[in-house]
Design a protein around this motif. Structure first.
Motif, short mmCIF file in Angstrom:
data_model
loop_
_atom_site.label_atom_id
_atom_site.label_comp_id
_atom_site.label_asym_id
_atom_site.label_seq_id
_atom_site.Cartn_x
_atom_site.Cartn_y
_atom_site.Cartn_z
N MET A 30 68.04 -8.89 -56.90
CA MET A 30 68.20 -9.19 -55.49
C MET A 30 69.24 -8.26 -54.87
O MET A 30 70.33 -8.09 -55.40
N VAL A 31 68.90 -7.67 -53.76
CA VAL A 31 69.80 -6.75 -53.05
C VAL A 31 70.35 -7.47 -51.82
O VAL A 31 69.60 -7.91 -50.95
N MET A 32 71.68 -7.61 -51.77
CA MET A 32 72.35 -8.27 -50.65
C MET A 32 73.16 -7.24 -49.87
O MET A 32 73.78 -6.34 -50.46
N LYS A 34 76.12 4.91 -56.35
CA LYS A 34 75.72 3.49 -56.34
C LYS A 34 75.38 3.05 -54.93
O LYS A 34 74.40 2.35 -54.70
N LYS A 35 76.19 3.48 -53.97
CA LYS A 35 75.91 3.10 -52.58
C LYS A 35 74.58 3.70 -52.13
O LYS A 35 73.81 3.08 -51.44
N PRO A 58 73.82 -13.96 -57.22
CA PRO A 58 72.75 -14.96 -56.99
C PRO A 58 72.25 -15.55 -58.31
O PRO A 58 71.95 -14.82 -59.26
N ARG A 59 72.19 -16.86 -58.37
CA ARG A 59 71.71 -17.57 -59.55
C ARG A 59 70.77 -18.67 -59.09
O ARG A 59 71.12 -19.45 -58.21
N GLY A 60 69.59 -18.73 -59.72
CA GLY A 60 68.63 -19.75 -59.35
C GLY A 60 68.28 -19.65 -57.88
O GLY A 60 67.89 -18.59 -57.38
N THR A 69 67.30 1.22 -51.81
CA THR A 69 66.53 0.11 -52.37
C THR A 69 66.05 -0.79 -51.25
O THR A 69 66.83 -1.18 -50.38
N PRO A 70 64.75 -1.14 -51.23
CA PRO A 70 64.26 -2.03 -50.16
C PRO A 70 64.92 -3.39 -50.23
O PRO A 70 65.07 -3.96 -51.30
N LYS A 71 65.32 -3.88 -49.10
CA LYS A 71 66.03 -5.16 -49.02
C LYS A 71 65.05 -6.30 -48.82
O LYS A 71 64.30 -6.31 -47.85
#
Length: 656
Positions: free
Chosen positions: A405-407, A636-637, A442-444, A643-645
């Motif tokens: 997941m990308v936040m 990294k940035k 993020p978890r679950g 990366t698609p959000k």
């Protein structure tokens, strides 16, 4: 052979039979050319026909002089045809009609009926579960019999329920030596009902009784009795007890007995439906005119409140054994049982794991050990260390990490403030469980998690503890409001608000913790409370007073949490920065933050040799190291940016 293979073979046989029958009904040779009758006459006149066989009435099958086969149909009875054939020297013959045998005629005429009967038997076997039994053996018991040598489970394999084992130890003594009790006039209980939450080891304890006593063990589920045909379940009960009498002394274990033992008269079927017929037969078999000496019925359920009272009276299930959730000592014993088959590292301590897993059942602890072993196997380790157990505990309690997941930075910052608000209020309010870990990974279903672990097992909560829990639940929302303004508050606190309101409502309506409402139970059917409607036994004024008391509890603790956070804004900002940097902080780092000292490195960073010198303004790292770190950070940035959000929701808190 599996059921799928059996079904496939059956349908293949049916297809082959149908193809054979259709082929027998189809006539003619596909290799023969059809010839019109006029062409046939011209060929006869020209002397091109060598033979002609009158195969059927009006059908001529023959061959040309060049070897080609032909078939033609005589449109009418041509009397001059025979003379013409003889005149041209054509070899002419007739075919005697074939007479089918009596068996063939019977088979062809009865084949559709036989096919329907076969299909009916097949579907009846499928409906009754198959199991190798005949199509009409509906009333036979489905209980699985385990012999004396097949059960290897003993009391040494059962831990965490010492009181329950003491209650059933005399069952083992009776099965081994019944005369010990009979000579004193004592009778062993005919039925033992094991009650407890799911996963606490009720089935395992029943197997251990049979394993210790070395007697046959009949195992069946309550749902195996009930079928669509009335009377089948009762017949299976009779057959099961008949089999048990032949193997006495023995144990009959019925799992999930509430499927068949519910209170009679509660359904729409009256007293004549299949389930109640089965229950009536079970009542008679357990305590009827005919005694079943040496047969002990053990049943398990997690819903004893729905069982029929006649099933629980003395003479039937007259002993109830409570198999509850294990305490810290029981959890340690259960962990040691499951750790026997796992190669452990030197730093593994079952007592520490037991302290950090309150509320875990035996099945949960078995899953914990298995998950830890899987983590070690993924990393190609030979032993399971404490690190794997910590990861497994976090996965079970908080959910799996959603690493893909990308936040955005804004969402991560909002989540960090939210979780920091929970943690700070949880540390400052009185009598609250210690904060164990805070994470913005993020978890679950949650985008961030704040975990609390009690120092010891708790069986009740005081009013002060409950109000502290309400204040902590609102800490996340208040932190968002203080730092991001009223316009920046998100929907991430929806679960917090729901849980806080539920606690406050129970304090007022069920637990008698409201001075104004007094120690009175105002709880009624939940359906009647829907949409704020007053229950039938409650006046509108009382309902308004309850709502006012709930609002008073919420407002008081909301104000307390807001006051604590505003007085500790520096800690809130520091904890937010630590979460943005490390993503997960543990209890030791939270202690550093609350004491306003420099935050130590996470344990996994120290173990992996990581440092945070690149983030410091001076000292520690060379210029080359800083440039490499900056390049790595920029890459990294860049990857994160490209990366698609995905479309993600706002932070939600997992249950603490």
């Amino acid at each position: 052979m599996s059921d799928m293979a059996k079904n496939l073979i059956l349908w293949l046989v049916i297809a082959v039979v149908l193809m054979s029958v259709f082929q027998n009904f189809s006539g003619g040779d596909s290799n023969q050319d059809n010839m019109s009758y006029s062409v046939f006459l011209k060929n006869v006149d020209n002397g091109m026909v060598s033979s002609a066989n009158f195969d059927k009435e009006g059908v001529i099958v023959g061959s040309m002089r060049n070897g080609e086969k032909f078939t033609t149909v005589v449109p009418y009875l041509d009397m001059k045809l025979m003379d013409q054939l003889i005149e041209q020297g054509v070899d002419t013959s007739g075919v005697q009609p074939e007479e089918s045998s009596l068996l063939t005629s019977i088979f062809i005429s009865w084949f559709p009926m036989l096919l329907l009967i076969g299909v009916w038997i097949f579907f009846m076997r499928q409906m009754q579960g198959g199991g190798g039994k005949g199509a009409m053996s509906f009333g036979k018991s489905k209980a699985r019999l385990l012999g004396e040598d097949q059960i290897k489970t003993t009391f040494s394999d059962v831990a965490g329920c010492d009181e329950a084992k003491e209650d059933v130890t005399e069952l083992v003594d009776f099965l081994r030596d019944p005369s010990k009790f009979q000579k004193l006039g004592g009778k062993i209980p005919k039925g033992v009902l094991m009650v407890g939450p799911p996963g606490t080891g009720k089935t395992l304890l029943a197997k251990a009784i049979a394993g210790e006593a070395k007697v046959p063990f009949f195992s069946i589920s309550g749902s195996d009795f009930v079928e669509m045909f009335v009377g089948v379940g009762a017949s299976r009960v009779r057959d099961m007890f008949d089999q048990a009498k032949k193997s006495a002394p023995c144990i009959i274990f019925i799992d999930e007995i509430d499927a068949v033992g519910r209170k009679r008269g509660a359904g729409h079927g009256g007293g004549h439906d299949e389930r109640e017929q089965t229950l009536n037969q079970m009542l008679v078999e357990m305590d009827g005119f005919e005694g079943h000496e040496g047969i002990i019925v053990i049943a398990a359920t997690n819903r004893p409140d729905v069982l029929d009272p006649a099933l629980l009276r003395p003479g039937r299930f007259d002993r109830q054994v409570m198999v509850g959730l294990p305490d810290i000592r029981g959890r340690e014993q259960i962990l040691k049982v499951h750790m026997r088959k796992v190669p452990l590292g030197d730093n593994v301590e079952a007592s520490l794991i037991a302290r950090g897993t309150p509320g875990f059942s035996g099945a949960d602890l078995a899953n914990l050990v298995n998950e830890a072993a899987l983590f070690a196997a993924r990393n190609d380790k030979r032993v399971v260390s404490m690190d794997e157990f910590d990861k497994a505990k976090d996965k079970i309690m908080m959910g799996s990490e959603r690493k893909t997941m990308v936040m955005s930075e804004e969402e991560k910052t909002n989540t960090a403030y939210h979780e920091a608000g929970h943690a700070i209020v949880g540390r400052l309010v009185p009598k609250h469980d210690p904060v164990y870990k805070v994470s913005i990974i993020p978890r679950g279903r949650a985008l961030g998690v704040t975990m609390y672990l009690p120092e010891q097992d708790k069986y009740s909560s005081s009013r002060e503890e409950l109000e502290s829990r309400i204040a902590t639940l609102f800490g996340g929302r208040i932190a968002e409001e203080i730092t991001l303004g009223e316009a920046g508050v998100t929907t991430g606190a929806s679960n917090d608000i729901e849980r806080a309101t539920d606690i406050a409502r129970k304090m007022v309506t069920q637990w008698g913790l409201s001075p104004k409402m007094g120690p009175i139970n105002y709880k009624d059917d939940e359906n009647e409370m829907f949409m704020g409607a007053a229950p039938s036994h409650m006046s509108a004024e009382t309902s308004r007073d309850i709502d006012a008391e709930i609002r008073l509890l919420i407002d008081r603790n909301y104000a307390l949490a807001e006051k604590l956070l505003k007085e500790n804004m520096d800690i809130l900002e520091a904890m937010k920065d630590a979460l943005m940097k490390y993503e997960t902080i543990d209890a030791k780092q939270i202690d550093d933050l609350m004491n306003r000292v420099e935050v130590r490195l996470p344990a996994d960073w120290v173990r992996d040799g990581k440092t945070d010198d690149s983030d410091k303004p001076s000292g520690g790292a060379t210029t080359a190291d800083k440039d490499a770190a900056a390049d790595k950070k920029d890459s990294k940035k860049e990857v994160s940016k490209d990366t698609p959000k995905p479309d993600v929701g706002n932070p939600e808190d997992a249950p603490s």
